[in-house]
Design a protein around this motif. Structure first.
Motif, short mmCIF file in Angstrom:
data_model
loop_
_atom_site.label_atom_id
_atom_site.label_comp_id
_atom_site.label_asym_id
_atom_site.label_seq_id
_atom_site.Cartn_x
_atom_site.Cartn_y
_atom_site.Cartn_z
N GLY A 1 0.81 -1.21 0.00
CA GLY A 1 0.00 0.00 0.00
C GLY A 1 0.85 1.26 0.00
N SER A 2 1.92 1.24 0.78
CA SER A 2 2.80 2.41 0.80
C SER A 2 3.55 2.56 -0.52
N ARG A 3 3.91 1.42 -1.13
CA ARG A 3 4.57 1.47 -2.45
C ARG A 3 3.61 2.05 -3.49
N PHE A 4 2.35 1.61 -3.42
CA PHE A 4 1.33 2.14 -4.33
C PHE A 4 1.17 3.65 -4.17
N LEU A 5 1.13 4.13 -2.93
CA LEU A 5 0.95 5.55 -2.69
C LEU A 5 2.12 6.38 -3.22
N LEU A 6 3.33 5.81 -3.14
CA LEU A 6 4.51 6.54 -3.59
C LEU A 6 4.55 6.71 -5.11
N ILE A 7 4.00 5.73 -5.85
CA ILE A 7 4.06 5.80 -7.31
C ILE A 7 2.69 5.53 -7.94
N ARG A 8 1.62 5.97 -7.27
CA ARG A 8 0.25 5.68 -7.71
C ARG A 8 -0.08 6.24 -9.08
N GLN A 9 0.62 7.29 -9.50
CA GLN A 9 0.33 7.90 -10.80
C GLN A 9 0.66 6.96 -11.96
N HIS A 10 1.39 5.88 -11.69
CA HIS A 10 1.79 4.96 -12.76
C HIS A 10 0.88 3.73 -12.87
N VAL A 11 -0.12 3.60 -11.99
CA VAL A 11 -1.00 2.42 -12.02
C VAL A 11 -1.81 2.38 -13.32
N VAL A 12 -1.90 1.21 -13.93
CA VAL A 12 -2.70 1.01 -15.14
C VAL A 12 -4.10 0.58 -14.68
N TRP A 13 -4.96 1.55 -14.43
CA TRP A 13 -6.25 1.31 -13.81
C TRP A 13 -7.19 0.46 -14.67
N SER A 14 -7.04 0.52 -15.98
CA SER A 14 -7.97 -0.18 -16.87
C SER A 14 -7.95 -1.69 -16.70
N THR A 15 -6.86 -2.23 -16.13
CA THR A 15 -6.75 -3.69 -15.97
C THR A 15 -7.44 -4.20 -14.71
N LEU A 16 -7.83 -3.32 -13.80
CA LEU A 16 -8.18 -3.75 -12.45
C LEU A 16 -9.59 -4.31 -12.25
N PRO A 17 -10.66 -3.76 -12.87
CA PRO A 17 -12.00 -4.30 -12.58
C PRO A 17 -12.12 -5.80 -12.88
N VAL A 18 -11.66 -6.23 -14.04
CA VAL A 18 -11.76 -7.65 -14.40
C VAL A 18 -10.81 -8.48 -13.54
N TYR A 19 -9.66 -7.92 -13.21
CA TYR A 19 -8.69 -8.61 -12.34
C TYR A 19 -9.34 -8.98 -11.01
N PHE A 20 -10.01 -8.03 -10.39
CA PHE A 20 -10.60 -8.28 -9.07
C PHE A 20 -11.83 -9.17 -9.14
N LEU A 21 -12.47 -9.25 -10.29
CA LEU A 21 -13.53 -10.23 -10.49
C LEU A 21 -12.94 -11.64 -10.42
N GLY A 22 -11.77 -11.82 -11.02
CA GLY A 22 -11.08 -13.10 -10.94
C GLY A 22 -10.65 -13.42 -9.52
N THR A 23 -10.19 -12.42 -8.78
CA THR A 23 -9.79 -12.61 -7.38
C THR A 23 -10.97 -13.08 -6.54
N ALA A 24 -12.13 -12.47 -6.73
CA ALA A 24 -13.32 -12.85 -5.98
C ALA A 24 -13.72 -14.29 -6.29
#
Length: 230
Positions: free
Chosen positions: A33-56
């Motif tokens: 979480g701290s690593r994410f906060l330090l470089i959050r501007q680089h996250v590729v957000w478009s990949t995440l909704p489907v990713y977390f559907l798989g996690t669930a």
């Protein structure tokens, strides 16, 4: 990278598997979480909704069956899963930016994280053909791993309550405070190194560090299984 593997191997040697998984998830959630906060501007957000559907999806069988791996098996799985992930040729890798790959990634990584406690090298496979730079890779992985470790915490907290395996609050609190502070300090140092290490050096050196740690986990796992069988 590989820090979570080392941490889990140590925790499993000190306490029961559910307690180790819970504490590992807590520490890794703070670290990622701290690593994410330090470089959050680089996250590729478009990949995440489907990713977390798989996690669930991956979480369902664990909740239904209340799966808890044996300590020796857990160490063995940590090493084997990591070795598989780091040794698969890059041309076998996938592109996380494709929706079906993102779902497969979330399901595979989620299942591995709940069973083996760590899944970073498996997660790496889904970034190898994505053409993302090192900051996009590290930032996106940090966010997905943060959520994954929170899910792992929730599951193993449920297990410890169900089986009455929870360590004393004082023990958990003391270990947590020390581990969280040190992990966040280590994360800050890691990001500073990331800014200074050349791209090629980063890509070449990390896999060999992970291989060494994985082999040590396999050896420790075999030792646990053999010694507890006699």
């Amino acid at each position: 990278m590989a820090g979570g593997i080392i941490l889990l191997a140590i925790l499993v040697s000190l306490m029961s598997v559910p307690n180790a998984m819970f504490l590992h998830g807590l520490v890794q959630a703070f670290a990622n979480g701290s690593r994410f906060l330090l470089i959050r501007q680089h996250v590729v957000w478009s990949t995440l909704p489907v990713y977390f559907l798989g996690t669930a999806t991956a979480l369902v069988p664990f909740v239904l069956l209340t799966i808890v791996p044996h300590k020796g098996l857990l160490l063995l799985l940590i090493g084997i899963v990591t070795l598989i992930g780091v040794n698969i040729p890059k041309n076998w890798g996938l592109d996380i930016k494709k929706p079906w790959v993102s779902f497969l990634c979330g399901a595979t990584v989620g299942f591995t994280q709940l069973l083996a406690g760590t899944s970073g090298p498996i997660l790496d496979l889904f970034f190898q053909k994505s053409q993302l730079n090192r900051f996009e890779i590290v930032a996106t992985k940090a966010f997905t791993q943060t959520i994954g470790h929170v899910c792992k915490m929730g599951y193993y907290l449920y297990i410890t309550v169900q089986l009455n395996w929870l360590s004393s609050g004082q023990e958990i609190l003391g270990l947590t405070l020390v581990a969280v502070v040190v992990s966040m300090l280590g994360t800050w140092c890691g990001v500073q190194i990331l800014h200074r290490v050349p791209e090629q050096t980063f890509q070449n050196l990390v896999p060999w560090i992970i291989r060494l740690v994985s082999i040590l986990c396999v050896l420790q796992g075999v030792w646990e299984l053999v010694t507890q069988s006699f």
